[in-house]
Motif scaffolding. Structure first.
Motif, PDB file in Angstrom:
ATOM      1  N   SER A  45     -18.570 -58.925  13.270  1.00  0.00           N
ATOM      2  CA  SER A  45     -19.859 -58.251  13.356  1.00  0.00           C
ATOM      3  C   SER A  45     -20.135 -57.435  12.098  1.00  0.00           C
ATOM      4  O   SER A  45     -21.247 -57.454  11.572  1.00  0.00           O
ATOM      5  CB  SER A  45     -19.871 -57.345  14.588  1.00  0.00           C
ATOM      6  OG  SER A  45     -21.058 -56.616  14.632  1.00  0.00           O
ATOM      7  N   PHE A  46     -19.126 -56.744  11.604  1.00  0.00           N
ATOM      8  CA  PHE A  46     -19.304 -55.950  10.397  1.00  0.00           C
ATOM      9  C   PHE A  46     -19.559 -56.834   9.181  1.00  0.00           C
ATOM     10  O   PHE A  46     -20.411 -56.540   8.352  1.00  0.00           O
ATOM     11  CB  PHE A  46     -18.091 -55.053  10.135  1.00  0.00           C
ATOM     12  CG  PHE A  46     -17.965 -53.916  11.090  1.00  0.00           C
ATOM     13  CD1 PHE A  46     -19.073 -53.155  11.463  1.00  0.00           C
ATOM     14  CD2 PHE A  46     -16.738 -53.582  11.631  1.00  0.00           C
ATOM     15  CE1 PHE A  46     -18.963 -52.105  12.338  1.00  0.00           C
ATOM     16  CE2 PHE A  46     -16.613 -52.523  12.509  1.00  0.00           C
ATOM     17  CZ  PHE A  46     -17.731 -51.784  12.877  1.00  0.00           C
ATOM     18  N   VAL A  47     -18.813 -57.935   9.082  1.00  0.00           N
ATOM     19  CA  VAL A  47     -18.943 -58.832   7.929  1.00  0.00           C
ATOM     20  C   VAL A  47     -20.321 -59.493   7.932  1.00  0.00           C
ATOM     21  O   VAL A  47     -21.021 -59.492   6.906  1.00  0.00           O
ATOM     22  CB  VAL A  47     -17.831 -59.888   7.940  1.00  0.00           C
ATOM     23  CG1 VAL A  47     -18.126 -60.995   6.929  1.00  0.00           C
ATOM     24  CG2 VAL A  47     -16.490 -59.230   7.625  1.00  0.00           C
ATOM     25  N   PHE A  48     -20.718 -60.069   9.057  1.00  0.00           N
ATOM     26  CA  PHE A  48     -22.005 -60.762   9.097  1.00  0.00           C
ATOM     27  C   PHE A  48     -23.178 -59.786   9.122  1.00  0.00           C
ATOM     28  O   PHE A  48     -24.261 -60.118   8.661  1.00  0.00           O
ATOM     29  CB  PHE A  48     -22.065 -61.712  10.285  1.00  0.00           C
ATOM     30  CG  PHE A  48     -21.178 -62.911  10.105  1.00  0.00           C
ATOM     31  CD1 PHE A  48     -21.313 -63.732   9.015  1.00  0.00           C
ATOM     32  CD2 PHE A  48     -20.202 -63.205  11.042  1.00  0.00           C
ATOM     33  CE1 PHE A  48     -20.504 -64.839   8.841  1.00  0.00           C
ATOM     34  CE2 PHE A  48     -19.369 -64.310  10.885  1.00  0.00           C
ATOM     35  CZ  PHE A  48     -19.529 -65.118   9.783  1.00  0.00           C
ATOM     36  N   GLY A  49     -22.968 -58.597   9.617  1.00  0.00           N
ATOM     37  CA  GLY A  49     -24.026 -57.581   9.608  1.00  0.00           C
ATOM     38  C   GLY A  49     -24.315 -57.095   8.201  1.00  0.00           C
ATOM     39  O   GLY A  49     -25.450 -56.804   7.843  1.00  0.00           O
ATOM     40  N   ARG A  50     -23.292 -56.986   7.381  1.00  0.00           N
ATOM     41  CA  ARG A  50     -23.469 -56.555   5.985  1.00  0.00           C
ATOM     42  C   ARG A  50     -24.182 -57.627   5.167  1.00  0.00           C
ATOM     43  O   ARG A  50     -24.914 -57.325   4.256  1.00  0.00           O
ATOM     44  CB  ARG A  50     -22.114 -56.284   5.348  1.00  0.00           C
ATOM     45  CG  ARG A  50     -21.435 -55.065   5.876  1.00  0.00           C
ATOM     46  CD  ARG A  50     -21.532 -53.997   4.857  1.00  0.00           C
ATOM     47  NE  ARG A  50     -20.770 -52.829   5.314  1.00  0.00           N
ATOM     48  CZ  ARG A  50     -21.170 -51.628   5.058  1.00  0.00           C
ATOM     49  NH1 ARG A  50     -22.278 -51.426   4.398  1.00  0.00           N
ATOM     50  NH2 ARG A  50     -20.465 -50.606   5.479  1.00  0.00           N
ATOM     51  N   GLY A  51     -23.914 -58.891   5.467  1.00  0.00           N
ATOM     52  CA  GLY A  51     -24.484 -59.981   4.692  1.00  0.00           C
ATOM     53  C   GLY A  51     -25.977 -60.155   4.894  1.00  0.00           C
ATOM     54  O   GLY A  51     -26.683 -60.648   4.031  1.00  0.00           O
ATOM     55  N   ARG A  52     -26.506 -59.719   6.009  1.00  0.00           N
ATOM     56  CA  ARG A  52     -27.932 -59.929   6.296  1.00  0.00           C
ATOM     57  C   ARG A  52     -28.818 -58.870   5.674  1.00  0.00           C
ATOM     58  O   ARG A  52     -29.998 -59.051   5.555  1.00  0.00           O
ATOM     59  CB  ARG A  52     -28.153 -59.963   7.802  1.00  0.00           C
ATOM     60  CG  ARG A  52     -27.512 -61.176   8.427  1.00  0.00           C
ATOM     61  CD  ARG A  52     -27.800 -61.253   9.877  1.00  0.00           C
ATOM     62  NE  ARG A  52     -27.068 -62.361  10.447  1.00  0.00           N
ATOM     63  CZ  ARG A  52     -27.586 -63.242  11.252  1.00  0.00           C
ATOM     64  NH1 ARG A  52     -28.834 -63.135  11.632  1.00  0.00           N
ATOM     65  NH2 ARG A  52     -26.868 -64.222  11.713  1.00  0.00           N
ATOM     66  N   ARG A  53     -28.251 -57.746   5.304  1.00  0.00           N
ATOM     67  CA  ARG A  53     -29.107 -56.668   4.763  1.00  0.00           C
ATOM     68  C   ARG A  53     -29.237 -56.751   3.293  1.00  0.00           C
ATOM     69  O   ARG A  53     -28.683 -57.098   2.458  1.00  0.00           O
ATOM     70  CB  ARG A  53     -28.541 -55.315   5.142  1.00  0.00           C
ATOM     71  CG  ARG A  53     -28.723 -55.066   6.606  1.00  0.00           C
ATOM     72  CD  ARG A  53     -28.268 -53.689   6.943  1.00  0.00           C
ATOM     73  NE  ARG A  53     -28.486 -53.505   8.377  1.00  0.00           N
ATOM     74  CZ  ARG A  53     -28.707 -52.348   8.919  1.00  0.00           C
ATOM     75  NH1 ARG A  53     -28.746 -51.268   8.206  1.00  0.00           N
ATOM     76  NH2 ARG A  53     -28.892 -52.255  10.209  1.00  0.00           N
TER      77      ARG A  53
END
Length: 53
Positions: A45-53
Protein backbone atom coordinates in the motif's frame (compact mmCIF):
# COMPACT_ATOMS: atom_id res chain seq x y z
CA UNK A 1 -6.20 -7.69 9.46
CA UNK A 2 -4.03 -6.50 12.33
CA UNK A 3 -7.08 -6.62 14.59
CA UNK A 4 -7.58 -10.33 13.86
CA UNK A 5 -3.89 -11.03 14.51
CA UNK A 6 -4.17 -9.40 17.93
CA UNK A 7 -7.39 -11.28 18.68
CA UNK A 8 -5.74 -14.63 17.89
CA UNK A 9 -2.72 -13.64 19.98
CA UNK A 10 -4.98 -12.91 22.96
CA UNK A 11 -6.78 -16.23 22.44
CA UNK A 12 -3.40 -17.97 22.38
CA UNK A 13 -2.32 -16.28 25.60
CA UNK A 14 -5.53 -17.19 27.39
CA UNK A 15 -5.40 -20.78 26.10
CA UNK A 16 -1.76 -21.05 27.17
CA UNK A 17 -2.52 -19.83 30.68
CA UNK A 18 -5.40 -22.31 30.98
CA UNK A 19 -3.21 -25.19 29.79
CA UNK A 20 -4.58 -25.77 26.29
CA UNK A 21 -1.25 -26.10 24.49
CA UNK A 22 -2.58 -27.34 21.15
CA UNK A 23 -5.11 -24.58 20.82
CA UNK A 24 -2.54 -22.00 21.91
CA UNK A 25 -0.04 -23.21 19.32
CA UNK A 26 -2.61 -23.11 16.55
CA UNK A 27 -3.77 -19.63 17.53
CA UNK A 28 -0.18 -18.36 17.59
CA UNK A 29 0.42 -19.81 14.13
CA UNK A 30 -2.69 -18.10 12.76
CA UNK A 31 -1.69 -14.82 14.43
CA UNK A 32 1.78 -14.99 12.84
CA UNK A 33 0.34 -15.64 9.38
CA UNK A 34 -2.16 -12.79 9.69
CA UNK A 35 0.55 -10.42 10.92
CA UNK A 36 2.82 -11.25 7.98
CA UNK A 37 -0.07 -10.77 5.55
CA UNK A 38 -0.80 -7.41 7.21
CA UNK A 39 2.84 -6.32 6.85
CA UNK A 40 2.97 -7.32 3.18
CA UNK A 41 -0.27 -5.48 2.43
CA UNK A 42 0.91 -2.39 4.33
CA UNK A 43 4.22 -2.27 2.44
CA UNK A 44 2.45 -2.74 -0.90
CA UNK A 45 0.00 0.00 0.00
CA UNK A 46 2.80 2.41 0.84
CA UNK A 47 4.77 1.58 -2.32
CA UNK A 48 1.83 1.85 -4.72
CA UNK A 49 0.38 4.84 -2.88
CA UNK A 50 3.62 6.79 -3.33
CA UNK A 51 3.78 5.97 -7.04
CA UNK A 52 0.38 7.48 -7.85
CA UNK A 53 1.06 10.93 -6.43
Amino acid sequence: MLHYAVVFLVIALIAGVLGFGGIAGTAVGIAKILFVVFLVMAVLSFVFGRGRR
